[in-house]
Structures are given as structure tokens and as C-alpha cells.
Scaffold this motif. Structure first.
Motif, PDB file in Angstrom:
ATOM      1  N   GLY A  97       0.824  -1.198   0.000  1.00 16.61           N
ATOM      2  CA  GLY A  97       0.000   0.000   0.000  1.00 16.61           C
ATOM      3  C   GLY A  97       0.866   1.259   0.000  1.00 16.61           C
ATOM      4  N   GLY A  98       1.912   1.226   0.820  1.00 14.58           N
ATOM      5  CA  GLY A  98       2.812   2.371   0.913  1.00 14.58           C
ATOM      6  C   GLY A  98       3.494   2.642  -0.423  1.00 14.58           C
ATOM      7  N   LEU A  99       3.927   1.562  -1.069  1.00 13.77           N
ATOM      8  CA  LEU A  99       4.629   1.727  -2.344  1.00 13.77           C
ATOM      9  C   LEU A  99       3.685   2.298  -3.395  1.00 13.77           C
ATOM     10  CD1 LEU A  99       7.510   1.005  -3.488  1.00 13.77           C
ATOM     11  CD2 LEU A  99       6.327  -0.836  -4.688  1.00 13.77           C
ATOM     12  N   LEU A 100       2.456   1.789  -3.411  1.00 15.12           N
ATOM     13  CA  LEU A 100       1.461   2.285  -4.371  1.00 15.12           C
ATOM     14  C   LEU A 100       1.211   3.782  -4.150  1.00 15.12           C
ATOM     15  CD1 LEU A 100      -0.668   1.520  -6.565  1.00 15.12           C
ATOM     16  CD2 LEU A 100      -2.308   1.309  -4.695  1.00 15.12           C
ATOM     17  N   ALA A 101       1.060   4.166  -2.878  1.00 16.59           N
ATOM     18  CA  ALA A 101       0.823   5.578  -2.564  1.00 16.59           C
ATOM     19  C   ALA A 101       1.997   6.425  -3.048  1.00 16.59           C
ATOM     20  CB  ALA A 101       0.629   5.746  -1.058  1.00 16.59           C
ATOM     21  N   MET A 102       3.224   5.928  -2.821  1.00 23.53           N
ATOM     22  CA  MET A 102       4.404   6.677  -3.238  1.00 23.53           C
ATOM     23  C   MET A 102       4.470   6.798  -4.759  1.00 23.53           C
ATOM     24  SD  MET A 102       7.528   5.803  -0.661  1.00 23.53           S
ATOM     25  CE  MET A 102       7.306   4.074  -0.415  1.00 23.53           C
ATOM     26  N   ALA A 103       4.085   5.711  -5.452  1.00 25.35           N
ATOM     27  CA  ALA A 103       4.108   5.728  -6.911  1.00 25.35           C
ATOM     28  C   ALA A 103       3.121   6.773  -7.423  1.00 25.35           C
ATOM     29  CB  ALA A 103       3.758   4.351  -7.463  1.00 25.35           C
ATOM     30  N   LEU A 104       1.932   6.812  -6.815  1.00 20.14           N
ATOM     31  CA  LEU A 104       0.925   7.780  -7.246  1.00 20.14           C
ATOM     32  C   LEU A 104       1.421   9.211  -6.994  1.00 20.14           C
ATOM     33  CD1 LEU A 104      -2.343   6.007  -6.057  1.00 20.14           C
ATOM     34  CD2 LEU A 104      -1.556   6.366  -8.418  1.00 20.14           C
TER      35      LEU A 104
ATOM     36  N   VAL B 183       9.177 -12.268  -4.757  1.00 18.93           N
ATOM     37  CA  VAL B 183       8.764 -12.078  -6.154  1.00 18.93           C
ATOM     38  C   VAL B 183       7.687 -10.986  -6.240  1.00 18.93           C
ATOM     39  CG1 VAL B 183       7.565 -13.171  -8.093  1.00 18.93           C
ATOM     40  CG2 VAL B 183       9.400 -14.385  -6.912  1.00 18.93           C
ATOM     41  N   ILE B 184       6.728 -11.057  -5.310  1.00 24.52           N
ATOM     42  CA  ILE B 184       5.665 -10.044  -5.317  1.00 24.52           C
ATOM     43  C   ILE B 184       6.241  -8.653  -5.071  1.00 24.52           C
ATOM     44  CG2 ILE B 184       3.663  -9.205  -3.986  1.00 24.52           C
ATOM     45  CD1 ILE B 184       2.842 -12.170  -3.697  1.00 24.52           C
ATOM     46  N   SER B 185       7.242  -8.566  -4.195  1.00 20.34           N
ATOM     47  CA  SER B 185       7.782  -7.239  -3.927  1.00 20.34           C
ATOM     48  C   SER B 185       8.541  -6.710  -5.148  1.00 20.34           C
ATOM     49  CB  SER B 185       8.644  -7.235  -2.670  1.00 20.34           C
ATOM     50  OG  SER B 185       9.840  -7.918  -2.901  1.00 20.34           O
ATOM     51  N   PHE B 186       9.230  -7.605  -5.878  1.00 19.38           N
ATOM     52  CA  PHE B 186       9.860  -7.170  -7.132  1.00 19.38           C
ATOM     53  C   PHE B 186       8.789  -6.715  -8.124  1.00 19.38           C
ATOM     54  CE2 PHE B 186      13.871  -9.508  -6.086  1.00 19.38           C
ATOM     55  CZ  PHE B 186      14.741  -8.457  -6.372  1.00 19.38           C
ATOM     56  N   ALA B 187       7.740  -7.516  -8.248  1.00 19.87           N
ATOM     57  CA  ALA B 187       6.657  -7.185  -9.167  1.00 19.87           C
ATOM     58  C   ALA B 187       6.034  -5.851  -8.783  1.00 19.87           C
ATOM     59  CB  ALA B 187       5.604  -8.284  -9.160  1.00 19.87           C
ATOM     60  N   ALA B 188       5.905  -5.642  -7.462  1.00 24.79           N
ATOM     61  CA  ALA B 188       5.299  -4.393  -6.991  1.00 24.79           C
ATOM     62  C   ALA B 188       6.164  -3.205  -7.382  1.00 24.79           C
ATOM     63  CB  ALA B 188       5.113  -4.439  -5.481  1.00 24.79           C
ATOM     64  N   VAL B 189       7.474  -3.382  -7.294  1.00 23.44           N
ATOM     65  CA  VAL B 189       8.384  -2.298  -7.695  1.00 23.44           C
ATOM     66  C   VAL B 189       8.205  -2.020  -9.187  1.00 23.44           C
ATOM     67  CG1 VAL B 189      10.810  -1.699  -8.049  1.00 23.44           C
ATOM     68  CG2 VAL B 189      10.069  -2.718  -5.878  1.00 23.44           C
TER      69      VAL B 189
END
Lengths: 267, 124, 232
Positions: free
Chosen positions: A22-29, A111-117
Motif C-alpha cells: 500500500g505504501g509503495l502504491l501511494a508513493m508511486a501515485l 517475487v511479489i515485492s519485485f513485481a510491486a516495484v
């Protein structure tokens, strides 16, 4: 029973991972918003804020995988070698199930964290022409060099996957050895991580030199290893990478299993 | 509340005496159904095996009887209860005399003291 | 057939001998006190029975089998430590136990939790140490196991909690199961034991029915323990 363990582990991992994602998504936005702001509003204040937010996002990308790994390792040491181990090891399941369920879930989390990045970067740069054209030009450059991108990507993924597994197992082994001591369990786990890491580096270098020498002796050149033929990744190099990760992974797995099964030392 | 036990005799013997007292004093009335062994044991804070042993002994003495499926009941035979009361009274008297003896009193001296105490009560 | 057997069971930690050629049989349906001072080998024996340690010599058998997946499904173990992950809620724990143990009786656990007014939504993190210990005991005693191994269940709890714990054990163990309670607080458990085992320095000094001690020696287990251990 193995699936139930996996289910439970996934639960534990999801609980730790969701805030990160969630944090990464917020930062990306926020980063995407900053780029848009810098493109439309010409002011030094928005530029500074924008650059700052984009910087935070890239830091977040870097921290994502590392944090995931740390969280999963904390979970492993607590649930296998800490007080929770009293429950884990008295469940009617074997040590292999316990270790493999954790390995699987940890691998998926990484893997999910790489994909999330990856997804995060896509979101942050969505519709940014310069980035999209960069991607297209990289692909074009590779194609003109005779590299088939899809087959190369597949090979890279295989090597990456194997290396992730081997790295997780190396840390598991270090934790399992560290926790067999009566005191300073965490400190000794870190110490053994470095011991295993440097041992692996040294052994890999020696073997690499040996393979290169052998290759040189038979073909008169070491080109097969380092240069591209029809493919950017020679098959010797590919199998060498896969093989070394698999062998080290197997050794670490055995170490972890042995220390957990025979030398378990719950406080 | 867990029952208190002393150290001199086995727990089951003390449980027996306790249940006997409950019956004799009317805390458990004739024909009343006792709690199940497990529940009774839990109430007393003793092992169910101990409770079972105590109840079996009491059953042998006729103070309680059991029905195969529905558990243990207090006897309805007043004669048995009266007899048990007398036994308990005798036991109590024995204990009294014994502790007086330990203090260095003969049975006669103890009886005199008892008499004295009774007269005191009368005066009040 | 005994449910719990030790044959020449020996455990060394380096040069230290924690258990020294112990032989022992425990029959089903008995509540047994494993009594000894701290460091006498009680916990080591219980850990060996749970497969948390491996014997240096000899063997330990549960229902005729060495500790493993099979025995773990019939042994219900209460360790000295709280072993529950603090992020889990009561509801998640119940699900976990139900998933892992075929003999777990969820209704019984729920009834006991309700009795203590512990809500299913409560997380371990939010509970006091005493409540955590009670939740753990409830989970352990809600299994219809063949052998209960309870390591210091009343160590460091107040008298009210002690009564609750002992009552929960008496009220919930399976009638055909054996219960082994390790403790150094003998007076508190004495009245619920069938048999006692005195252990010291890795040796079993005595294994006797409680009634026998009281009938033949005219003293309580607690008094006998104090007498036999005073020279150590």
C-alpha cells in the motif's frame, strides 16, 4: 497438511506485506502526480517538492525488497527458532514441511515485492514519453544485436529465481546455525550470514576460474563464456549460474534442515 | 473452591469423610443425585480417579448407591445415615481424646474438662 | 501398554548430563507429577518427549513410537513459555488449531473462552500475561489427546489463576489419557495426582502412587519431597 502450513504462512506474510504494498502504491501515485505537476506548473517550489517525492519513491522501491526480506527472516527466526517454535515444532508435521512452507511463501513474497516495484515504476511513469521511448529503444537495440528478448528474459528470470531461493536458504542456514548457540543468537546469525556469504563468493570465484581455464585449454579462448553468439547469454554461463545457485541452495537447505531437526535449541 | 486436605491420610479417605459429613449434616439430602465424578472432582480440586475411589468406598458402606447410567445417589435408608453419623461422632471423640492425650491429659481429666465447659455454657 | 516409556534415556549437553539412563513407564488414565528442583531434568524429559531435543542415548516412546509426526498428533503440550504469535486473534488461533490438530474440540475451547469473557476478536498482543497463559492452556486442554505434557503450568501465577488452571486440567483431560505435570510447586498439585516421580540430577529417585506415600509413610508428598531433597 503442507498446504495448511502454506496457508497459515501466507496469512502471516500478507499481514506484514500489505502495508508495504500500500505504501509503495501511494508513493508511486505521488511520484506520478509530481511528474505531472512539474510538466504543467512551472514553479521552483513544485519542482523541489516533485523531485523530493520522486526521490522518496525510488528510495521506497529500493527498500521494498530489502524490507520484505527482513520481515520474512524475522518471521522465520521467531516461528522456527524463537518461542513460537514450541508450537511450530509440536505440530504434527515434519521439519521438511515446516521449512518448505516458509521457503515457498518467502520466495513468493520476494517475487511479489519485485513485481510491486515494477508495477510501481510503471504507474509513476505512465504516459511519460521519454521513459516509454527509452524502453522501446532498448528493445530495438537488443533486437538489432541479434538478441531474442523473450528467451533472454526467460533465462534471466530462471537465474534470478534460483538466486533468490539460494539467498533465502543461505539466510535460513545462518539463522539456524546462529540459534543453536545458547547466547547471542541474533548476533551469531548475522555473523554466520557473512561467513556463508564470503565462503560462497570464494568458492564461486575458484570454480569460475577453473571453468575458464578449462574452457581456455580446450577451445583456445574463453569467448564461449563471456561473449554473445546468437544469444546474449551463452548457455555455459546460464547453466553455470543456475547450477551454482542450485548446489549452494541444496547445501544451505541441508544445513538448515540438520540444524533444525538435530540441533534445535529453543530458549 | 478447592477443598483443603491435611497430610496424615490419603486424599481419597479425606474425600470420603467430607462426603459423609455432607450427607450426615443434610447438605446432601437422602435420594439426592451427586454431581458426576468429573464435576465433583473438579469442585473438590482432586483427581477424578481419587473421587471415583472415594465414591466406590462409600458405595460399599451403603451410604450412596449408583445406577448404571445415571450416576450416584445418596441412600434413602435413614438407618444407614444414622449409623454413619454415629461412626463420625465416634471418630471425632477418638480424635479429641487423642489430642488431649498428646497434651498429657488422661481420659478422665479430659472428661472433667468437657463437663466444666458444658456447665459454663449452661450458665450463659 | 504404557502410553509413555523411557528406556535408558540419556541426554547430555556437552559435558553436562541432564538425564542419566532413565527408565520409566506411565500407564494411560493416570495424572502424574514430575517433581524436582530447577535443573533436575524435568524440562529436558518433556522436550525429548516432544521431539524438541534428540536423545544422546536410549529412547523415548509415546504409544510405542519414537517422537515424530505421528506422536505429535496425540500429544498435547503446554510449554513453560507463551508460544502464541502476538499478532494473531483468538479466532485465528482457533482456526489454526482446528486446521492442525484433528483432535481439537473447538466448541470446548469456545465454551472455556466465553467463560473467561475472552472475545474471539481479541488479539494476543492486547492480552495480559496471565490471560495469554490461560488462552494457551485452554487451547492445549481442548485437544482430545492421549498424552498431555504440561511443563510448569502453575509457575509464577497468583492463587486464583492457579485454581483456575488446575480445575481446567481436571475438568478437561481425556479420561483415558495420561497427564504429566512437571512442577516444583508440589503442595499445589498434590491433591490431583495419582502418581509422583521425584527427579533430581537426571535420575529418577522415586516413582510411587500418592496414596502409598500417605498410607505407608503417613506423610504428604510435599513433606516427603522436602525430606528427600533437603540434603541437595
Amino acid at each position: 497438511m503442507f498446504l495448511k502450513l502454506v496457508k497459515h504462512e501466507s496469512h502471516a506474510a500478507a499481514r506484514a506485506m500489505l502495508p508495504l504494498l500500500g505504501g509503495l502504491l501511494a508513493m508511486a501515485l505521488l511520484a506520478r502526480l509530481s511528474i505531472w505537476m512539474m510538466e504543467t506548473v512551472d514553479s521552483s517550489v513544485t519542482n523541489i517538492i516533485g523531485v523530493f517525492l520522486i526521490g522518496i519513491f525510488y528510495l521506497g522501491c529500493g527498500a521494498m525488497v530489502v524490507t520484505t526480506m527482513i520481515l520474512m527472516m524475522v518471521r522465520f527466526s521467531k516461528s522456527v527458532h524463537g518461542d513460537e517454535g514450541y508450537l511450530t515444532h509440536t505440530l504434527p508435521v515434519g521439519v521438511h514441511s515446516i521449512l518448505l512452507s516458509r521457503l515457498l511463501v518467502c520466495f513468493l513474497a520476494v517475487v511479489i515485492s519485485f513485481a510491486a516495484v515494477y508495477v510501481g515504476i510503471q504507474i509513476a511513469t505512465l504516459g511519460v514519453d521519454s521513459v516509454e521511448s527509452l524502453g522501446i529503444s532498448i528493445k530495438a537495440a537488443l533486437r538489432s544485436a541479434g538478441v531474442e528478448t523473450s528467451s533472454m528474459l526467460l533465462k534471466i528470470f530462471c537465474i534470478a529465481g534460483m538466486s533468490i531461493l539460494a539467498t533465502i536458504l543461505m539466510i535460513y542456514a545462518a539463522i539456524s546455525i546462529g540459534h543453536s548457540f545458547a547466547t547471542g543468537k541474533t548476533g551469531k546469525s548475522v555473523l554466520f550470514f557473512f561467513v556463508l556469504y564470503f565462503a560462497q563468493q570464494i568458492i564461486t570465484s575458484i570454480v569460475m576460474v577453473a571453468v575458464l581455464t578449462a574452457e581456455f585449454a580446450t577451445t583456445g579462448s574463453a569467448e564461449g563464456l563471456v561473449t554473445t553468439s546468437s544469444n546474449s547469454l551463452s548457455s555455459t554461463m546460464f547453466w553455470f549460474s543456475i547450477g551454482q545457485a542450485a548446489i549452494f541452495g541444496a547445501v544451505y537447505y541441508f544445513l538448515t534442515w540438520y540444524m533444525t531437526k538435530k540441533r534445535l535449541n529453543l530458549a | 473452591m478447592r477443598w483443603e486436605f491435611h497430610n496424615e491420610s490419603p486424599i481419597y479417605a479425606q474425600v470420603m469423610e467430607r462426603v459423609e459429613r455432607m450427607i450426615v449434616s443434610g447438605a446432601l439430602s437422602p435420594g439426592e443425585r451427586l454431581p458426576s465424578v468429573r464435576v465433583f472432582a473438579q469442585e473438590a480440586g482432586v483427581n477424578p480417579n481419587t473421587m471415583q475411589k472415594a465414591l466406590t468406598e462409600l458405595e460399599r458402606g451403603g451410604l450412596i448407591y449408583s445406577q448404571r447410567t445415571s450416576g450416584h445417589f445418596v441412600t434413602e435408608d435413614q438407618a444407614v445415615i444414622i449409623k454413619a453419623r454415629e461412626e463420625l461422632a465416634k471418630l471425632q471423640t477418638e480424635r479429641f481424646l487423642q489430642s488431649m492425650q498428646e497434651l498429657g491429659f488422661t481420659a478422665a481429666q479430659a472428661a472433667a474438662l468437657l463437663q466444666q465447659r458444658l456447665e459454663q455454657t449452661k450458665e450463659e | 501398554m504404557p502410553i509413555f516409556t523411557c528406556e535408558n534415556l540419556t541426554k547430555r549437553y556437552g559435558p553436562v548430563l541432564a538425564l542419566d539412563h532413565v527408565n520409566l513407564n506411565i500407564e494411560p488414565g493416570r495424572i502424574v507429577g514430575l517433581l524436582g528442583p530447577n535443573g533436575s531434568g524435568k524440562s529436558t524429559m518433556i522436550k525429548l518427549a516432544n521431539g524438541l531435543l534428540t536423545p544422546s542415548e536410549g529412547r523415548i516412546l509415546i504409544d510405542g513410537k519414537a517422537p515424530g509426526v505421528e506422536t505429535k498428533s496425540i500429544v498435547s503440550y503446554l510449554p513453560e513459555r507463551t508460544y502464541l504469535a502476538d499478532w494473531m486473534s483468538v479466532k485465528q488461533l482457533l482456526k489454526f488449531f482446528q486446521d492442525m490438530y484433528e483432535d481439537f474440540d473447538r466448541d470446548r475451547a469456545l465454551a472455556m473462552l466465553n467463560h473467561l469473557n475472552i472475545a474471539e476478536t481479541q488479539r494476543i498482543k492486547q492480552m495480559s500475561k496471565g490471560t495469554r497463559e490461560k488462552v494457551q492452556l485452554i487451547l492445549v486442554m481442548s485437544r482430545r489427546a492421549k498424552l498431555y505434557l504440561l511443563d510448569e503450568p502453575i509457575g509464577g501465577v497468583d492463587p486464583a489463576a492457579r485454581d483456575y488452571i488446575l480445575n481446567t486440567i481436571i475438568g478437561n483431560y481425556e479420561p483415558n489419557a495420561a497427564v504429566i505435570i512437571s512442577t516444583h510447586l508440589i503442595a499445589d498439585v498434590e491433591q490431583m495426582l495419582d502418581e509422583v516421580i521425584f527427579i533430581n540430577g537426571g535420575h529418577i529417585i522415586r516413582h510411587t502412587p500418592v496414596d502409598e506415600i500417605r498410607e505407608q509413610m503417613g506423610m504428604s508428598v510435599d513433606a516427603l519431597f522436602r525430606e528427600e531433597f533437603k540434603c541437595f
